[in-house]
Design a protein around this motif. Sequence first.
Motif, mmCIF file in Angstrom:
data_model
loop_
_atom_site.group_PDB
_atom_site.id
_atom_site.type_symbol
_atom_site.label_atom_id
_atom_site.label_comp_id
_atom_site.label_asym_id
_atom_site.label_seq_id
_atom_site.Cartn_x
_atom_site.Cartn_y
_atom_site.Cartn_z
ATOM 1 N N ILE A 58 -70.195 -7.478 -41.314
ATOM 2 C CA ILE A 58 -69.564 -6.102 -40.436
ATOM 3 C C ILE A 58 -68.934 -5.316 -41.693
ATOM 4 N N LYS A 76 -72.005 -4.907 -36.530
ATOM 5 C CA LYS A 76 -70.941 -5.010 -35.481
ATOM 6 C C LYS A 76 -71.019 -5.955 -34.297
ATOM 7 N N HIS A 111 -63.717 -1.106 -46.435
ATOM 8 C CA HIS A 111 -65.156 -2.174 -45.918
ATOM 9 C C HIS A 111 -65.012 -2.979 -47.363
ATOM 10 N N MET A 135 -65.713 -4.159 -34.238
ATOM 11 C CA MET A 135 -64.851 -3.533 -34.965
ATOM 12 C C MET A 135 -64.302 -3.523 -36.777
ATOM 13 N N GLY A 136 -64.482 -4.384 -36.706
ATOM 14 C CA GLY A 136 -63.478 -4.690 -38.544
ATOM 15 C C GLY A 136 -62.400 -4.692 -38.168
ATOM 16 N N GLU A 161 -61.880 1.862 -42.348
ATOM 17 C CA GLU A 161 -63.099 1.046 -42.193
ATOM 18 C C GLU A 161 -63.843 1.581 -43.370
ATOM 19 N N THR A 202 -62.118 -8.219 -36.751
ATOM 20 C CA THR A 202 -62.876 -8.561 -37.021
ATOM 21 C C THR A 202 -63.435 -9.699 -36.736
ATOM 22 N N ASN A 243 -72.467 -3.747 -41.447
ATOM 23 C CA ASN A 243 -71.717 -2.555 -40.474
ATOM 24 C C ASN A 243 -73.024 -3.727 -39.054
ATOM 25 N N PHE A 247 -68.576 -5.306 -29.795
ATOM 26 C CA PHE A 247 -68.676 -4.775 -30.937
ATOM 27 C C PHE A 247 -67.385 -5.163 -31.863
#
Length: 310
Positions: A86, A92, A26, A17-18, A23, A177, A90, A15
């Motif tokens: 992402i 991920k 984003h 998460m960016g 967040e 990312t 979203n 996963f």
Amino acid sequence: MAVFNLTHFDASAFFLMGIPDLEAAHVWISIPFSIFYIMGLLGNFTLLYVIGKEQTLHKPMYLLLSMLALTEIGTSTSVVPKTMCIFWFNLKGITVGGCLTQMFFIHVASVTHSAVLVTMAFDRCVAICNPLRYATVITNARIAKLGLVGLIRAVPFILPMPLLRQQFCANHIIPHTCCDHMPVVKISCGDITVNKMYGLVIAFVIIMLDLTLFALSYGLFIRAVLRVSSKKAHQKYFSTCTDHISVMKMSYPSFLFSTVTYRFGQGIDPHLHIILTNLYYLLLPMFNLIIYGAKTFEVREKLRKYTCRI
């Protein structure tokens, strides 16, 4: 000796998460990122189209520009689409195989990009040091072979990165990312000393080798230029290298910063490091057309010709 084994990888997804702690921003961060990416793609594909269509541009220098554009498209496209998924949707999750594939292509494109820059330095060196033999030494076929050598060199250096033994336990969350080498390595619950050292050694071996070749090429170049007494000639000769040096100044410091700070920059905020890494992948392709296309007379004229037709 490092052991290569994929049996320790869990079958479930990783996963991405960016950007940690950002967040909520984003969507806003995605706006400049997507603009930079689209501008980079349009610029490089335009350059490729113009060089491909115009017979007068089927020369070694423009073949090198095409190769540079392809490596920059490859690098940014290896990173940005997943990053946008992402940021916007979203999404991920990424499979283990997809993550390792992304890691492989990111670094192969980066190493090949460096090889193309070395070939461009060689091209300039021959053009100034031995202009009478330039047409016989620097041919399209030879440049294509050197580009292929650069790609072939990258593959065996980078291939061990995703294949070195890693043991992933419960933690499959990558605070990044994209599946860059060190973010993936850091979520391993086993000993990652070999992985960290391999990435660091490969980065510096490639950089030191390429910078040594740069130094040799430009040393010969400067020696040849200084033999000419005219200051006007000096300015003319050195102006032919400003584009190449500009790209080098953007490429290598950014690459070294990313490589070193992942391992030793404990005081750097993770989100700052991730943003700078993404900007490295985004800004270099965008500036390719500006640095080379806009400053190279023949390319500029051809771009104007096709733009006026629209």
